[in-house]
Write a protein that holds these residues in place. Structure first.
Motif, PDB file in Angstrom:
ATOM      1  N   ARG A 164       6.085 -20.523 -44.227  1.00  0.00           N
ATOM      2  CA  ARG A 164       7.466 -20.132 -44.067  1.00  0.00           C
ATOM      3  C   ARG A 164       7.726 -20.038 -42.701  1.00  0.00           C
ATOM      4  O   ARG A 164       7.022 -19.884 -41.868  1.00  0.00           O
ATOM      5  N   THR A 165       9.029 -19.874 -42.015  1.00  0.00           N
ATOM      6  CA  THR A 165       9.491 -20.208 -40.822  1.00  0.00           C
ATOM      7  C   THR A 165       8.981 -19.272 -39.915  1.00  0.00           C
ATOM      8  O   THR A 165       8.401 -19.455 -38.840  1.00  0.00           O
ATOM      9  N   SER A 166       8.779 -18.023 -40.250  1.00  0.00           N
ATOM     10  CA  SER A 166       8.439 -16.788 -39.263  1.00  0.00           C
ATOM     11  C   SER A 166       6.958 -16.891 -39.008  1.00  0.00           C
ATOM     12  O   SER A 166       6.370 -16.754 -38.231  1.00  0.00           O
ATOM     13  N   PHE A 245       2.524  -7.111 -37.460  1.00  0.00           N
ATOM     14  CA  PHE A 245       2.758  -5.375 -37.782  1.00  0.00           C
ATOM     15  C   PHE A 245       3.899  -5.135 -37.144  1.00  0.00           C
ATOM     16  O   PHE A 245       4.665  -4.136 -37.883  1.00  0.00           O
ATOM     17  N   ILE A 246       4.627  -5.890 -36.316  1.00  0.00           N
ATOM     18  CA  ILE A 246       5.969  -5.109 -35.785  1.00  0.00           C
ATOM     19  C   ILE A 246       7.150  -5.894 -36.695  1.00  0.00           C
ATOM     20  O   ILE A 246       8.258  -5.603 -36.266  1.00  0.00           O
ATOM     21  N   GLY A 247       6.695  -6.654 -37.513  1.00  0.00           N
ATOM     22  CA  GLY A 247       7.778  -7.114 -38.386  1.00  0.00           C
ATOM     23  C   GLY A 247       8.118  -8.757 -38.570  1.00  0.00           C
ATOM     24  O   GLY A 247       9.040  -9.123 -39.004  1.00  0.00           O
ATOM     25  N   LEU A 248       7.259  -9.393 -37.587  1.00  0.00           N
ATOM     26  CA  LEU A 248       7.536 -10.946 -37.630  1.00  0.00           C
ATOM     27  C   LEU A 248       6.764 -11.544 -38.627  1.00  0.00           C
ATOM     28  O   LEU A 248       7.061 -12.844 -38.709  1.00  0.00           O
ATOM     29  N   GLY A 249       6.151 -10.955 -39.500  1.00  0.00           N
ATOM     30  CA  GLY A 249       5.306 -11.679 -40.430  1.00  0.00           C
ATOM     31  C   GLY A 249       6.189 -12.042 -41.730  1.00  0.00           C
ATOM     32  O   GLY A 249       7.447 -11.559 -41.739  1.00  0.00           O
ATOM     33  N   ASP A 250       5.702 -12.527 -42.781  1.00  0.00           N
ATOM     34  CA  ASP A 250       6.404 -12.945 -44.036  1.00  0.00           C
ATOM     35  C   ASP A 250       5.753 -12.147 -45.162  1.00  0.00           C
ATOM     36  O   ASP A 250       4.725 -12.470 -45.546  1.00  0.00           O
ATOM     37  N   PRO A 251       6.344 -11.176 -45.940  1.00  0.00           N
ATOM     38  CA  PRO A 251       5.778 -10.431 -46.833  1.00  0.00           C
ATOM     39  C   PRO A 251       5.426 -11.286 -48.050  1.00  0.00           C
ATOM     40  O   PRO A 251       4.591 -10.966 -48.980  1.00  0.00           O
ATOM     41  N   LEU A 252       6.222 -12.521 -48.366  1.00  0.00           N
ATOM     42  CA  LEU A 252       5.916 -13.400 -49.369  1.00  0.00           C
ATOM     43  C   LEU A 252       4.441 -14.280 -48.977  1.00  0.00           C
ATOM     44  O   LEU A 252       4.012 -14.634 -50.004  1.00  0.00           O
ATOM     45  N   GLN A 253       4.034 -14.122 -48.007  1.00  0.00           N
ATOM     46  CA  GLN A 253       2.786 -14.924 -47.311  1.00  0.00           C
ATOM     47  C   GLN A 253       2.047 -13.756 -46.507  1.00  0.00           C
ATOM     48  O   GLN A 253       1.920 -14.091 -45.251  1.00  0.00           O
ATOM     49  N   PRO A 254       1.676 -12.920 -47.069  1.00  0.00           N
ATOM     50  CA  PRO A 254       1.058 -11.699 -46.318  1.00  0.00           C
ATOM     51  C   PRO A 254      -0.321 -12.033 -45.366  1.00  0.00           C
ATOM     52  O   PRO A 254      -1.237 -12.654 -46.229  1.00  0.00           O
ATOM     53  N   SER A 255      -0.344 -11.656 -44.186  1.00  0.00           N
ATOM     54  CA  SER A 255      -1.388 -11.726 -43.432  1.00  0.00           C
ATOM     55  C   SER A 255      -1.983 -10.355 -43.139  1.00  0.00           C
ATOM     56  O   SER A 255      -1.601  -9.505 -43.764  1.00  0.00           O
TER      57      SER A 255
END
Length: 310
Positions: A164-166, A245-255
């Protein structure tokens, strides 16, 4: 005659590989690093076979922040999802981003380093000033500034190469901001290699500059690239974790970084849900340590001046 020469070269190559593996195996750190990385690479390769499909809020199988038990070995999150399931699936995202961004970083750093060291003069000066900028400014700070801009330019909600984009933006940004360390090391080695007799013979034989760099200098840089590449991966994992951690990740593809972010938002620390924060945190530290140990072992093996009794 040609077959004898080819066979002789194969024997020499096999002997060199055997000697290298023997020296590497003498490093206890290498064994620890390889064991840790093998474990997590297996998790990342087949997460579905080990813990089933990635759980969502709709398929959650536990209670709110339930502690570890026989059914959920690492407890559950704020939505009742199995933390073990999330951590194992998160390993694929974290390691994939770290490895691909490291490849981008190594390609950029090696290209800049070889070009700068081989040509020298104004090209060297200009490239090193650019490298100094990326070297002085921490990669995380650059990534923090660049990533949101990239997300807006590329567009949200899309998928690029399966990401995903993020996540794709994090991958590219880490690769574009962490190459200066590699470039400096490769340049210093190239300055030495370009004065070797085999490079002079290649010039006399009429080889072009590109051919000399690719066919004669680059193969001699592979050990340094491999050793430093392992260290770059460790840095890439930390940067990806921090950005997610600061919110640039993607909850639908969690790292792992995204899981840490979700745990923090859910108040896991104040609720005493140590398993929610601790599990991805331990994974990040273990993988980073594994790459550092392996990188140091490779550097000790390749660099005669650093060879000491293990």
């Amino acid at each position: 005659m040609n077959e004898l020469v080819a066979e002789s070269r194969r024997r020499i190559r096999r002997r060199a590989i055997k000697d290298f593996l023997g020296k590497l195996s003498e490093r206890r750190g290498a064994w620890v690093g390889v064991a840790a990385l093998t474990f997590f690479l297996v998790l990342a390769a087949v997460p579905g076979s080990l813990v089933g499909p990635l759980e969502s809020v709709a398929t959650a199988s536990g209670d709110f922040l339930a502690p570890p038990d026989g059914q959920h070995l690492l407890g559950t999150d704020e939505a009742g999802r199995d933390v073990l399931n999330l951590v194992v699936h998160g390993s694929r995202i974290s390691l994939t981003i770290a490895l691909i961004s490291t490849v981008i970083s190594l390609i950029l750093g090696t290209t800049v380093g070889i070009t700068s060291g081989y040509f020298g003069g104004k090209i060297d000066t200009w490239m090193m000033r650019m490298t100094d900028f990326f070297f002085i400014v921490p990669p995380f700070v650059l990534a923090l500034v660049i990533a949101p801009v990239f997300v807006e330019v590329v567009g949200r909600g899309r998928e690029i190469l399966g990401f995903r984009t993020s996540l794709f933006v994090i991958l590219v940004v880490i690769g574009l901001t962490s190459w200066s360390f590699v470039a400096r090391i490769i340049r210093s080695q190239t300055l030495s290699l370009r004065e070797r007799p085999f490079v002079d013979r290649a010039r006399v034989a009429g080889s072009s500059d590109a051919s000399i760099m690719l066919r004669h200098i680059l193969p001699n840089l592979v050990p340094q690239i491999a050793a430093n590449g392992a260290l770059v991966v460790a840095g890439a994992i930390y940067t990806e974790t921090a950005l997610s951690f600061i919110g640039l990740g993607d909850p639908l593809q969690p790292s792992w970084g995204t899981l840490l972010s979700l745990a923090q938002r859910a108040g896991a620390a104040s609720a005493g849900a140590w398993w929610y924060l601790g599990s991805p945190g331990v994974c990040v530290l273990t993988v980073a340590l594994g790459f550092v140990l392996l990188g140091n072992a490779l550097d000790d093996t390749f660099n005669p001046r650093r060879r000491v009794i293990p």
